[in-house]
Design an enzyme around this catalytic site. Structure first.
Site, PDB file in Angstrom:
ATOM      1  N   TYR A 159      -0.311  18.724   0.652  1.00 27.19           N
ATOM      2  CA  TYR A 159      -1.479  18.429   1.494  1.00 27.19           C
ATOM      3  C   TYR A 159      -1.261  18.786   2.952  1.00 27.19           C
ATOM      4  O   TYR A 159      -2.154  18.613   3.768  1.00 27.19           O
ATOM      5  CB  TYR A 159      -1.819  16.935   1.418  1.00 27.19           C
ATOM      6  N   LYS A 226       8.415  13.598  -9.390  1.00 28.25           N
ATOM      7  CA  LYS A 226       8.596  14.673 -10.371  1.00 28.25           C
ATOM      8  C   LYS A 226       9.952  15.331 -10.093  1.00 28.25           C
ATOM      9  O   LYS A 226      10.094  16.560 -10.084  1.00 28.25           O
ATOM     10  CB  LYS A 226       7.414  15.646 -10.175  1.00 28.25           C
ATOM     11  N   ASP A 300      -2.698  11.000  -5.305  1.00 28.19           N
ATOM     12  CA  ASP A 300      -4.101  11.402  -5.413  1.00 28.19           C
ATOM     13  C   ASP A 300      -4.558  11.276  -6.864  1.00 28.19           C
ATOM     14  O   ASP A 300      -5.557  10.627  -7.176  1.00 28.19           O
ATOM     15  CB  ASP A 300      -4.233  12.848  -4.920  1.00 28.19           C
TER      16      ASP A 300
END
Ligand code: NAD
Length: 421
Positions: A159, A226, A300
């Site tokens: 982002y 992740k 998100d």
């Protein structure tokens, strides 16, 4: 000389922050942005509920001095710009603010007003509590098992907005650099984005999540990442998260891998889960999780997925918090289709107000509102979004729903007695 170009702060005292601690006067000035589209409808409803709860809980001892500030279309009419400096000054000045949804101006040079607001004020933690209200329709068999608070990093990750479209000079330059410096070859028709994640950004987010778990006496904080694939960004987020817990909260936390029957009793357990597995866990074992801390993109996806499990965005509140200021906001948009119809569900903004009251320590008023909402929904008096999914519900307008909440709150105070914070 006034700090403001076109407005002045109303009488009352300011909330201040020193070393992360809030000092809250009895009549704090709190700025609000009404918002675009359905904003005026839901703000009117929310303000009525917030004021009534504060009055019921504290009598004349406490009161919010509301201070209207402008962003979005209303700001454009007043200032000729969508996010005037006065608005940022007021939020910095008063430390706490609440806002309705803002329509993203088309062609205004903004990615989004909300993103700009978060960046300007460095509101690095996006906080989204997700719980089920009895009676709210949900696709789950046991939605009541979901009771989590998501801390999403708000400033970094993909982002950050560092990207170049395929075939652009920027993409070509980046590809040349990668080839020459690291002998890395990419397909020549690639777009390129950068995923920066820092120790500073990750640690301050996790620090806030752990402090929240301590303040609210919650059992665990889970780092969602992740890192199995993205080792130096998401994997580092996990490692930095564990480091914060160990170095700064040693007495209050213990890593899950170190827990056994004796050791760890009473401490907050720090867990980590790979993001895809965490989506399964939210469906299969939601009761095992309370506070979740995660990087921007995971957050998100995860916040909207979690909200859907308990009945959708109309009920989901949010806050964006930094070291200097906190802005509480409805998580949905301005739904222009429904503007001015007194129709939509004001719960998201009202519950954001509940978060704000807790943030300033006015818990008696916050708890009262939650009970008022619970009772209104269980009684089946709901706005159209819930009514169409509930059998035998009584459809009410946005303002009528607020009135119902106030009525239920008053019923809990038969002699108008006053609680204390
Ligand atoms: P939206 O959330 O405004 O609306 C999508 C649909 O959700 C609506 O048509 C309605 O059916 C439903 N909905 C939304 N809020 C509701 C409520 N309180 N009660 C009942 N139903 C509700 O999303 P959108 O149409 O994609 O966006 C509209 C504008 O809002 C855009 O300009 C977008 O950029 C902006 N936006 C702002 C924010 C924010 O200010 N935080 C967030 C998202 C979108």
């Amino acid at each position: 000389m006034s700090k403001y170009r076109k407005m002045s702060r109303p009488l009352g005292d300011k909330i201040s922050i020193a070393d992360g601690e809030l000092t809250v006067p009895d009549q704090p000035v709190i700025p609000f942005i009404e918002g675009d589209g359905i904003g005026p409808d839901i703000w009117t409803a929310a303000r009525r509920v917030l004021d009534a709860a504060v009055e019921l809980a504290y009598g004349r001892a406490k009161r919010i001095q509301w201070f209207e500030i402008f962003a979005g279309e209303k700001a454009f009419h007043q200032y000729g710009e969508y996010l005037p400096d006065d608005t940022l000054t007021a939020i910095r000045d008063c430390s706490v603010a609440i806002k309705g949804p803002l329509t993203t101006p088309i062609g205004g040079g903004f990615r989004s007003l909300n993103v700009t607001l978060r960046q300007e004020l460095d509101l690095y933690a996006c906080i989204r509590p997700v719980r089920h209200f009895p009676g709210v329709p949900s696709p789950m068999l046991h939605p009541e098992k979901v009771d989590i608070v998501i801390f999403r990093e708000n400033t970094e990750d993909v982002y950050a907005g560092i990207e170049w479209p395929a075939f652009s000079p920027g993409a070509k330059q980046m590809m040349d650099f990668l080839k020459q410096t690291f002998d890395i070859s990419l397909r020549s028709d690639s777009g390129i984005g950068i995923k920066p994640m820092s120790a500073t950004g990750s640690k301050r987010l996790v620090r806030r999540a752990i402090q929240y778990a301590i303040d609210e006496r919650l059992p665990s904080v889970t780092l969602v990442h992740k890192g199995n694939i993205l080792k130096y960004t998401e994997g580092a987020f996990r490692d930095w998260g564990y480091a914060v817990a160990q170095q700064e909260f040693e007495d209050d936390t213990i890593a899950e891998r170190e827990v056994d029957a004796q050791v760890g009793a009473g401490k907050i357990i720090i867990k980590d889960r790979i993001a895809d597995a965490m989506f399964q866990q939210l469906l299969l074992r939601p009761e095992d999780y309370s506070v979740l801390a995660m990087p921007n993109l995971n957050g998100d996806y995860f916040s909207d997925a979690a909200a859907a499990q308990v009945g959708g965005l109309g009920m989901a509140p949010g806050a964006n918090i930094g070291d200097e200021a906190a802005v509480f906001e409805a998580t949905h948009g301005s739904a222009p289709r429904y503007a001015g119809q007194d129709k939509v569900n004001p719960s998201s903004l009202i519950l954001s107000g509940v978060m704000m009251l807790r943030h300033i320590g006015w818990r008696a008023a916050a708890d009262l509102i939650v009970k008022g909402i619970e009772k209104s929904i269980v009684a089946g008096t709901v706005t159209y979004d819930l009514a169409r999914q509930m059998q035998g519900a009584k459809l009410v307008k946005c303002s009528e729903f607020a009135n119902e909440i106030v009525r239920h709150m008053k019923l809990m105070f038969p002699e108008n007695r006053h609680a204390h914070s």
